[in-house]
Scaffold this motif. Structure first.
Motif, PDB file in Angstrom:
ATOM      1  N   GLY A  43       0.786  -1.220  -0.066  1.00 35.12           N
ATOM      2  CA  GLY A  43       0.007   0.137   0.030  1.00 35.12           C
ATOM      3  C   GLY A  43       0.966   1.113  -0.067  1.00 35.12           C
ATOM      4  O   GLY A  43       0.269   2.324  -0.541  1.00 35.12           O
ATOM      5  N   THR A  44       2.010   1.178   0.462  1.00 37.56           N
ATOM      6  CA  THR A  44       3.012   2.524   0.390  1.00 37.56           C
ATOM      7  C   THR A  44       4.168   2.360  -0.646  1.00 37.56           C
ATOM      8  O   THR A  44       4.958   3.119  -0.531  1.00 37.56           O
ATOM      9  CB  THR A  44       3.398   2.688   1.876  1.00 37.56           C
ATOM     10  N   SER A  45       4.186   1.315  -1.564  1.00 39.97           N
ATOM     11  CA  SER A  45       5.255   1.018  -2.394  1.00 39.97           C
ATOM     12  C   SER A  45       5.629   2.216  -3.279  1.00 39.97           C
ATOM     13  O   SER A  45       6.663   2.451  -3.821  1.00 39.97           O
ATOM     14  CB  SER A  45       4.985  -0.286  -3.009  1.00 39.97           C
ATOM     15  N   ILE A  46       4.571   3.144  -3.295  1.00 41.38           N
ATOM     16  CA  ILE A  46       4.727   4.309  -4.309  1.00 41.38           C
ATOM     17  C   ILE A  46       5.432   5.282  -3.759  1.00 41.38           C
ATOM     18  O   ILE A  46       6.059   6.239  -4.360  1.00 41.38           O
ATOM     19  CB  ILE A  46       3.440   4.993  -4.727  1.00 41.38           C
ATOM     20  N   TRP A  47       5.676   5.473  -2.536  1.00 47.21           N
ATOM     21  CA  TRP A  47       6.480   6.317  -1.615  1.00 47.21           C
ATOM     22  C   TRP A  47       7.853   6.294  -2.231  1.00 47.21           C
ATOM     23  O   TRP A  47       8.585   5.341  -2.433  1.00 47.21           O
ATOM     24  CB  TRP A  47       6.662   6.049  -0.175  1.00 47.21           C
ATOM     25  N   TYR A  48       8.296   7.526  -2.453  1.00 48.06           N
ATOM     26  CA  TYR A  48       9.803   7.819  -2.831  1.00 48.06           C
ATOM     27  C   TYR A  48      10.615   7.870  -1.752  1.00 48.06           C
ATOM     28  O   TYR A  48      11.748   7.397  -1.589  1.00 48.06           O
ATOM     29  CB  TYR A  48       9.937   8.887  -3.886  1.00 48.06           C
ATOM     30  N   GLN A  49      10.166   8.554  -0.774  1.00 48.89           N
ATOM     31  CA  GLN A  49      10.641   8.654   0.359  1.00 48.89           C
ATOM     32  C   GLN A  49       9.493   9.100   1.519  1.00 48.89           C
ATOM     33  O   GLN A  49       8.250   9.097   1.081  1.00 48.89           O
ATOM     34  CB  GLN A  49      11.820   9.707   0.510  1.00 48.89           C
ATOM     35  N   GLY A  50      10.025   8.928   2.959  1.00 48.74           N
ATOM     36  CA  GLY A  50       9.055   9.167   3.860  1.00 48.74           C
ATOM     37  C   GLY A  50       8.262  10.785   3.531  1.00 48.74           C
ATOM     38  O   GLY A  50       8.782  11.649   2.918  1.00 48.74           O
ATOM     39  N   PRO A  51       7.093  10.753   3.862  1.00 50.31           N
ATOM     40  CA  PRO A  51       6.369  12.044   3.426  1.00 50.31           C
ATOM     41  C   PRO A  51       6.474  12.944   4.429  1.00 50.31           C
ATOM     42  O   PRO A  51       7.048  12.997   5.352  1.00 50.31           O
ATOM     43  CB  PRO A  51       4.810  11.548   3.592  1.00 50.31           C
ATOM     44  N   LEU A  52       5.739  14.044   4.044  1.00 50.33           N
ATOM     45  CA  LEU A  52       5.694  15.426   4.790  1.00 50.33           C
ATOM     46  C   LEU A  52       4.280  15.331   5.608  1.00 50.33           C
ATOM     47  O   LEU A  52       3.288  14.882   5.156  1.00 50.33           O
ATOM     48  CB  LEU A  52       5.515  16.827   4.237  1.00 50.33           C
ATOM     49  N   TRP A  53       4.208  15.748   6.986  1.00 51.45           N
ATOM     50  CA  TRP A  53       3.045  15.465   7.777  1.00 51.45           C
ATOM     51  C   TRP A  53       2.787  16.881   8.485  1.00 51.45           C
ATOM     52  O   TRP A  53       3.577  17.495   9.012  1.00 51.45           O
ATOM     53  CB  TRP A  53       3.292  14.403   9.038  1.00 51.45           C
ATOM     54  N   TYR A  54       1.385  17.374   8.448  1.00 49.62           N
ATOM     55  CA  TYR A  54       0.868  18.090   9.234  1.00 49.62           C
ATOM     56  C   TYR A  54       0.671  17.824  10.837  1.00 49.62           C
ATOM     57  O   TYR A  54       0.320  16.822  11.093  1.00 49.62           O
ATOM     58  CB  TYR A  54      -0.332  18.871   8.701  1.00 49.62           C
ATOM     59  N   ASN A  55       0.829  18.878  11.663  1.00 53.85           N
ATOM     60  CA  ASN A  55       0.560  18.760  13.071  1.00 53.85           C
ATOM     61  C   ASN A  55      -1.065  18.808  13.103  1.00 53.85           C
ATOM     62  O   ASN A  55      -1.670  20.005  13.169  1.00 53.85           O
ATOM     63  CB  ASN A  55       1.411  19.899  13.899  1.00 53.85           C
ATOM     64  N   GLY A  56      -1.570  17.686  13.256  1.00 57.29           N
ATOM     65  CA  GLY A  56      -3.349  17.994  13.179  1.00 57.29           C
ATOM     66  C   GLY A  56      -3.769  18.708  14.255  1.00 57.29           C
ATOM     67  O   GLY A  56      -4.889  19.188  14.241  1.00 57.29           O
ATOM     68  N   GLU A  57      -3.148  18.754  15.550  1.00 58.20           N
ATOM     69  CA  GLU A  57      -3.424  19.328  16.714  1.00 58.20           C
ATOM     70  C   GLU A  57      -3.407  20.884  16.335  1.00 58.20           C
ATOM     71  O   GLU A  57      -4.316  21.601  16.655  1.00 58.20           O
ATOM     72  CB  GLU A  57      -2.628  19.068  17.863  1.00 58.20           C
ATOM     73  N   TRP A  58      -2.528  21.267  15.583  1.00 56.67           N
ATOM     74  CA  TRP A  58      -2.590  22.899  15.306  1.00 56.67           C
ATOM     75  C   TRP A  58      -3.482  22.948  14.124  1.00 56.67           C
ATOM     76  O   TRP A  58      -4.070  24.275  14.269  1.00 56.67           O
ATOM     77  CB  TRP A  58      -1.017  23.010  14.540  1.00 56.67           C
ATOM     78  N   LEU A  59      -3.680  22.047  13.201  1.00 55.68           N
ATOM     79  CA  LEU A  59      -4.717  22.549  12.238  1.00 55.68           C
ATOM     80  C   LEU A  59      -6.128  22.565  13.128  1.00 55.68           C
ATOM     81  O   LEU A  59      -7.156  23.359  12.715  1.00 55.68           O
ATOM     82  CB  LEU A  59      -4.878  21.283  11.176  1.00 55.68           C
ATOM     83  N   ASP A  60      -6.372  21.718  13.891  1.00 54.44           N
ATOM     84  CA  ASP A  60      -7.554  21.797  14.632  1.00 54.44           C
ATOM     85  C   ASP A  60      -7.885  23.027  15.477  1.00 54.44           C
ATOM     86  O   ASP A  60      -8.778  23.824  15.466  1.00 54.44           O
ATOM     87  CB  ASP A  60      -7.680  20.761  15.745  1.00 54.44           C
ATOM     88  N   THR A  61      -6.809  23.499  16.148  1.00 59.08           N
ATOM     89  CA  THR A  61      -6.748  24.836  16.718  1.00 59.08           C
ATOM     90  C   THR A  61      -6.854  26.022  16.217  1.00 59.08           C
ATOM     91  O   THR A  61      -7.835  26.906  16.383  1.00 59.08           O
ATOM     92  CB  THR A  61      -5.366  25.067  17.608  1.00 59.08           C
ATOM     93  N   LEU A  62      -6.368  25.995  14.937  1.00 53.13           N
ATOM     94  CA  LEU A  62      -6.773  27.245  13.787  1.00 53.13           C
ATOM     95  C   LEU A  62      -7.868  27.020  13.109  1.00 53.13           C
ATOM     96  O   LEU A  62      -8.269  27.872  12.259  1.00 53.13           O
ATOM     97  CB  LEU A  62      -5.495  27.287  13.040  1.00 53.13           C
ATOM     98  N   GLY A  63      -8.642  25.873  13.367  1.00 54.92           N
ATOM     99  CA  GLY A  63      -9.976  25.728  12.305  1.00 54.92           C
ATOM    100  C   GLY A  63      -9.592  25.489  11.150  1.00 54.92           C
ATOM    101  O   GLY A  63     -10.572  25.810  10.340  1.00 54.92           O
ATOM    102  N   VAL A  64      -8.471  24.912  10.754  1.00 55.10           N
ATOM    103  CA  VAL A  64      -8.423  24.563   9.192  1.00 55.10           C
ATOM    104  C   VAL A  64      -9.118  23.422   8.714  1.00 55.10           C
ATOM    105  O   VAL A  64      -9.035  22.360   9.217  1.00 55.10           O
ATOM    106  CB  VAL A  64      -6.684  24.530   9.145  1.00 55.10           C
TER     107      VAL A  64
END
Length: 550
Positions: free
Chosen positions: A184-205
């Protein structure tokens, strides 16, 4: 330079079907194949196992990197496979760190095993394959990759001809077999970038950025609106180490898939001298100068980056999984969304690098081998779904056992000997499929259960695959095909490769941090041109044209 999209690399879970119809095979003892002379070994033609006929004996020696978890002779999977196949296997397994040196010494002295297993292309390089193959030290395998001898690998090649193209050297031979990820992740060229979900929730994104402008605006909010809620201006909107984890994902917003050799619609280019790359550097310089990119990006270690994540100071960051940086649980990590690939005025169509989903150098046969066909039948099983599962989880009764759940269905559960809080440590002791480039199909396996009636929790894995399918698969492209250079081409590029890599890496940091002004861009390009980049690109263009015409 205009970067245009080519055919998309689509993630698949194609599973090779194993055929049990096998026909009589010779001994592979013909000296014309560079194979050791010896008495003919009769093979079983009636069933999949055993591989050799009743009453026959065959011993194969294998050289492979030792991962330090267990001696290969003690691995239950290999012990059981000897029983299944009727073939005795012995092992030379120097420590992984020493393996490249030991392999080179073995080639130099001629003291080789019958099989080289799990080396990977960084150790058994393409140049080594071509060199030792042309000398007859490595056996050419292409004539053996047939439905009769290798039904599983043949089936995969029939479904994806690029597999054979990518393991065929310029002289038309195949000297090593690959690992073929289709999980399921064999398409990854390298590890992804991830957002901090807690920050997104706090800012209402509610919707992730889709353009570089929207990404910039969100980073400003991360910097200014105290999303970690501690009342201090200690937030770092974007962090990385040497830009190694974020570079390619953000370069994609400017139409580039890699920092180096890239192919678009059949045209090969060197991206670090393109206008697209200059635009990427100007964008990153803007982030750096405004405190949106970590000021320590070029001085911190990965552990220091992770320490900031565990203090909830990071807004977006690279890692294989987000909880590796944040220290949160897997379940909490499902609130940390993967980067939505970005577009820009330089690249209205989104693109990111995609893996070729193939790793070379996993399995080679030397001229010492007494039976090439038996050896290839031995490895072909692992290119089936059943064989892949066997290689990864071992035989019944060691790592897993069969139990019936309340509905009477048979399921796999861990044996009592397995510590369910550290299953990998146990698995590493029973199979070579641990940390190595092994010759097999890699697919997502149904998890082993702690108890028959306890449904395995796959929510995190399912979420990661879902993020991958939604965000990566539609826009992922292989930057440059996995192919071989001729000896002459390799000689041409090797003289420039190190100098180009060193100089562009140094200058990237200087442009981003503002040490070097963009007024120096033309001088930078001229310096690269003086390093022979035109001949460098021409060599890769010739190799690509040959690959495409194959």
């Amino acid at each position: 330079m205009k970067m245009r999209k080519k055919n998309k690399v689509i993630l698949g879970l194609g599973i090779a079907l194993f055929s049990t119809i096998l026909v009589a095979c010779g001994s592979g003892n013909a000296t014309g194949n560079g194979v050791k002379e010896g008495e003919e070994v009769k093979l079983n033609t009636e069933s999949q196992f055993p591989i050799i006929a009743e009453g026959e004996e065959l011993s194969l020696s294998i050289m492979a990197p030792g991962m330090g978890e267990a001696e290969w002779e003690d691995m239950a999977t290999l012990q059981d496979y000897m029983e299944k196949t009727g073939i005795t296997t012995t092992y030379v397994t120097p420590p992984n760190a020493d393996f490249p040196t030991k392999l080179n010494l073995a080639f130099a002295s001629g003291d080789l095993t019958d099989i080289i297993y799990g080396a990977g292309s960084n150790t058994l390089t393409s140049a080594m394959e071509i060199d030792y193959g042309s000398q007859g030290i490595l056996v050419a395998l292409e004539d053996y990759i047939t439905p009769e001898i290798m039904p599983n690998l043949s089936k995969m090649i029939e479904e994806d001809p690029n597999i054979l193209k990518s393991i065929t050297t310029p002289d038309g031979h195949v000297y090593s077999l690959p690992m073929i990820p289709r999980n399921g992740t064999s398409i990854w060229y390298q590890g992804p970038l991830w957002y901090n979900g807690e920050w997104l929730d706090t800012l209402g994104v509610e919707e992730l950025p889709k353009t570089t402008e929207e990404f910039y605006d969100l980073l400003v909010r991360f910097r200014d609106e105290d999303p970690n809620g501690n009342g201090q201006k200690d937030e770092i909107p974007l962090s990385d180490v040497q830009m190694n984890g974020s570079r390619l994902w953000l370069m994609g917003a400017f139409g580039m898939k890699v920092k180096g050799i890239q192919e678009d619609d059949g045209v090969v280019s060197y991206t670090p001298i393109s206008e697209n790359y200059k635009a990427f550097l100007e964008y990153m310089n803007k982030l750096y100068s405004e405190g949106l990119l970590d000021k320590e990006v070029y001085s911190q270690s990965d552990d220091q980056k992770k320490a900031k994540g565990q203090k909830n100071q990071l807004g977006i960051f690279p890692d294989y999984y987000s909880f590796f940086t944040t220290g949160r649980s897997e379940q909490e990590a499902t609130n940390d969304p993967m980067l939505q690939p970005l577009s820009s005025e330089y690249s209205p169509e989104t693109v990111i690098p995609g893996s070729p989903r193939l790793s070379r150098g996993a399995f080679s046969i030397t001229s010492q081998n007494p039976s090439v066909e038996a050896s290839l039948r031995w490895v072909d099983y692992f290119y089936s779904a059943e064989g892949s599962k066997y290689l990864e989880q071992g035989p019944e009764g060691v790592y897993w056992e069969t139990a019936k759940n309340k509905d009477g269905e048979e399921v796999r559960v861990y044996t009592p000997e397995v510590d369910v809080n550290d299953t990998e440590s146990f698995r590493a002791k029973i199979t070579p499929a641990y940390g190595l480039v092994t010759p097999n199909l890699v697919i997502d396996q149904e998890p082993i259960r702690v108890s028959a009636d306890e449904e395995p929790n796959t929510s995190f894995t399912d979420w990661v695959i879902g993020e991958t399918q939604e965000k990566m698969e539609p826009v992922a492209e292989v930057p440059f095909p996995l192919l071989y250079l001729t000896k002459e081409e390799n000689d041409k590029v090797s003289t420039s490769a190190t100098d180009l890599q060193t100089y562009t890496t140094e200058m990237e940091a200087k442009f981003i941090t503002g040490v070097t002004s963009f007024d120096e861009w033309d001088k930078y390009v001229e310096t690269i041109e003086s390093m022979g980049v035109e001949e460098y690109v021409a060599a890769y263009q010739a190799a690509y044209d040959r690959w495409a015409a194959n």
